[in-house]
Design an enzyme around this catalytic site. Structure first.
Site, PDB file in Angstrom:
ATOM      1  N   HIS A 158       0.676  -7.537  16.990  1.00  0.00           N
ATOM      2  CA  HIS A 158      -0.091  -6.326  16.664  1.00  0.00           C
ATOM      3  C   HIS A 158      -1.008  -6.511  15.462  1.00  0.00           C
ATOM      4  CE1 HIS A 158       1.929  -3.397  19.403  1.00  0.00           C
ATOM      5  NE2 HIS A 158       2.774  -4.411  19.464  1.00  0.00           N
ATOM      6  N   ASP A 367      -7.473  -5.677   9.775  1.00  0.00           N
ATOM      7  CA  ASP A 367      -6.530  -4.877  10.558  1.00  0.00           C
ATOM      8  C   ASP A 367      -6.523  -5.409  11.981  1.00  0.00           C
ATOM      9  OD1 ASP A 367      -4.799  -2.806  11.177  1.00  0.00           O
ATOM     10  OD2 ASP A 367      -5.990  -1.282  10.158  1.00  0.00           O
TER      11      ASP A 367
HETATM   12  O1  F6P Z   1       1.361  -2.556  13.075  1.00  0.00           O
HETATM   13  C1  F6P Z   1       2.160  -3.375  12.322  1.00  0.00           C
HETATM   14  C2  F6P Z   1       3.447  -2.719  11.889  1.00  0.00           C
HETATM   15  O2  F6P Z   1       4.299  -3.600  11.241  1.00  0.00           O
HETATM   16  C3  F6P Z   1       4.202  -2.149  13.055  1.00  0.00           C
HETATM   17  O3  F6P Z   1       5.044  -3.096  13.627  1.00  0.00           O
HETATM   18  C4  F6P Z   1       4.920  -0.998  12.406  1.00  0.00           C
HETATM   19  O4  F6P Z   1       5.181   0.027  13.304  1.00  0.00           O
HETATM   20  C5  F6P Z   1       3.955  -0.539  11.334  1.00  0.00           C
HETATM   21  O5  F6P Z   1       3.201  -1.655  10.988  1.00  0.00           O
HETATM   22  C6  F6P Z   1       4.669   0.119  10.158  1.00  0.00           C
HETATM   23  O6  F6P Z   1       5.368  -0.831   9.416  1.00  0.00           O
HETATM   24  P1  F6P Z   1       6.901  -0.723   9.037  1.00  0.00           P
HETATM   25  O7  F6P Z   1       7.672  -0.770  10.316  1.00  0.00           O
HETATM   26  O8  F6P Z   1       7.152  -1.915   8.174  1.00  0.00           O
HETATM   27  O9  F6P Z   1       7.084   0.573   8.325  1.00  0.00           O
END
Ligand code: F6P
Length: 463
Positions: A158, A367
């Site tokens: 992602h 991003d």
């Molecule tokens: O998009 C990247 C990401 O790490 C996702 O996997 C996740 O939902 C989001 O950012 C939020 O991050 P975290 O799970 O570390 O709060």
């Protein structure tokens, strides 16, 4: 249709309050995918346990079954706060200045990936498609193969994949990528990240690349790599916009800004989102046009994220300082130019806030995609749409070409584009929005899921 077993670090617990901006796009996207296919979503519960037991907590609800495990304190420190978010996250977002290369982080990462593999294996049935997500779980496919799993396994990244020259600063980079080549299909958010990955495989590993077939072959094993730009759950988000909660949120912002134009940013409080740089751009706009402080109010919604990590604490302090400086210098007794909100909001509220804002500022320094940009477009009034100012370094910029594309590192460029957005005639706003909405509506999360899962079901399979 095969059942789907989705594995990701974080799992959206059924009935959890949706906070699109705070959660990141992944949780919402996977929720929709699973509702359609049926299956299981496996991951970390977000809870800490004293001793890892591998006990799985299964919950059914809202059309999705989740299966979660708790992790030990040391796991969370070394795997989540450590290797995932202090090593891979900054490195993959081109921030080698913030990247920490600690051996213990690497060991914790491998240990947790093994724990994930051991725990999820018994839940997988022979015909299931297994779909692993994101940088937390890169070696999981190889771990599952070594435990004898024969199913098709796909992986979706992602976040960006960094250029080879940066990536090789990671100790054991080769080992990490070799594990990745055990997946049958690897998806990236954009061609740019996919090309960087293929470049690494060919230059550093000597893999054979077939660009037409999108395949990488190494040691007799073939993996397909393609770009699948993720979208929003368009229908679901639009339905949120029909709720009283959304309408109230819209009215709340409109009535509080009165004759001023609202400009909005919604981001997790993360250094990749370019928040201090954005505030510098807004400051520059007010330097150029001090009188326009009566015309524009900026609303920054920035829910805290990964708060145990130093670089995140630092970015929060910096943002507070910069916001305070501009508000101190530019406020009047009856107006404050920047509203800084440190908490998350539901998808319905965000819809209302986006609709009430005639400018959307989405200016990450780097991003993978950025779904806030797409949500902002979706929420606009077709008869009077706002303008999206979007970083050219977000994956979304490759799709949303009719936004105003900016260099987020340049305060002058950000200021200039705020001015363009503020003064853009209705006709041009409509023209741009009508093109943008087609992409946002058509390239939605369901199409993304279908594209990935049907390719996974059909690619060359080497168990
Ligand atoms: O998009 C990247 C990401 O790490 C996702 O996997 C996740 O939902 C989001 O950012 C939020 O991050 P975290 O799970 O570390 O709060």
């Amino acid at each position: 249709m095969s059942r789907l077993v989705v594995v990701s670090n974080r799992v959206a617990v059924p009935k959890a309050r949706g906070v699109a901006g705070a959660q990141g796009g992944l949780a919402g996207a996977l929720n929709s995918a699973l509702k359609k296919h049926g299956g299981i979503w496996f991951g970390w519960s977000g809870q800490e346990t004293e001793k890892f037991t591998g006990e799985i907590n299964i919950r059914r609800g809202d059309g999705v079954t989740t299966a979660t495990i708790d992790l030990e304190h040391q796991d969370i420190e070394e795997y989540y706060n450590g290797y995932a978010n202090s090593t891979l996250w900054p490195l993959f977002h081109y921030r080698i200045d913030l990247t920490e290369y600690e051996q213990e982080f690497g060991k914790g990462y491998e240990r947790v990936n093994e724990r994930f593999a051991d725990s999820v294996l018994p839940l997988i049935e022979p015909k299931d498609l297994v779909w692993v997500h994101d940088y937390h779980l890169i070696p999981l496919g190889e771990r599952l193969r070594s435990l004898g799993l024969k199913n098709r396994i796909g992986f979706f990244l992602h976040i960006p994949w960094p250029p080879t020259r940066l990536f090789v600063s990671l100790p054991f980079h080769e080992r990490l990528v070799r594990t990745m080549l055990h997946y049958d299909l690897i998806g990236f958010q954009s061609e740019e990240w996919m090309e960087s990955f293929i470049h690494y495989c060919s230059k550093e590993l000597g893999a054979e690349v077939d660009e037409d077939a999108c395949t990488i072959t190494l040691d007799g094993r073939t993996t397909t790599a393609k770009a699948y730009p993720i979208g929003i759950d368009y229908d679901h988000f639009m339905a949120q916009g029909e709720t009283g909660e959304a309408r109230q949120a819209e009215q709340r912002l409109l009535s509080s800004t009165r004759h001023r134009t609202a400009m909005i940013g919604v981001d997790r409080l993360d250094y990749t989102k370019g928040l201090p740089e954005r505030i510098d751009g807004i400051g520059r706009f007010f330097d150029f046009h001090p009188e326009r402080v009566r015309e524009l109010v900026y609303v920054q919604i920035a829910p805290p994220s990964r708060e145990d990590i130093k670089s995140y604490q630092h970015i929060r302090g910096l943002l507070e300082q910069k916001t305070g400086q501009i508000n101190g210098a530019r406020s009047e007794v009856d107006l404050v130019p920047i509203r800084y909100v440190n908490k998350g909001h539901s998808a319905a509220e965000l819809f209302g806030f986006f609709r009430a804002s005639k400018i959307g500022l989405v200016t990450p320094l780097r991003d993978g995609m950025n779904l806030v940009a797409k949500e902002y477009i979706a929420a606009q009034d077709p008869d009077n749409p706002g303008v999206l100012v979007l970083s050219r370094f977000a994956g979304a910029a490759l799709q949303l070409k009719d936004a105003l594309l900016v260099n987020p590192h340049s305060p002058d460029d950000v200021a200039h584009n705020i001015r363009l957005a503020l003064d853009m005639p209705l006709e041009e706003r409509k023209e741009r929005w009508e093109k943008l909405i087609v992409t946002v509506r058509e390239d939605n999360v369901l199409r993304w899921t279908e594209n990935f899962t049907s390719d996974l079901a059909g690619v060359d399979h080497n168990p």
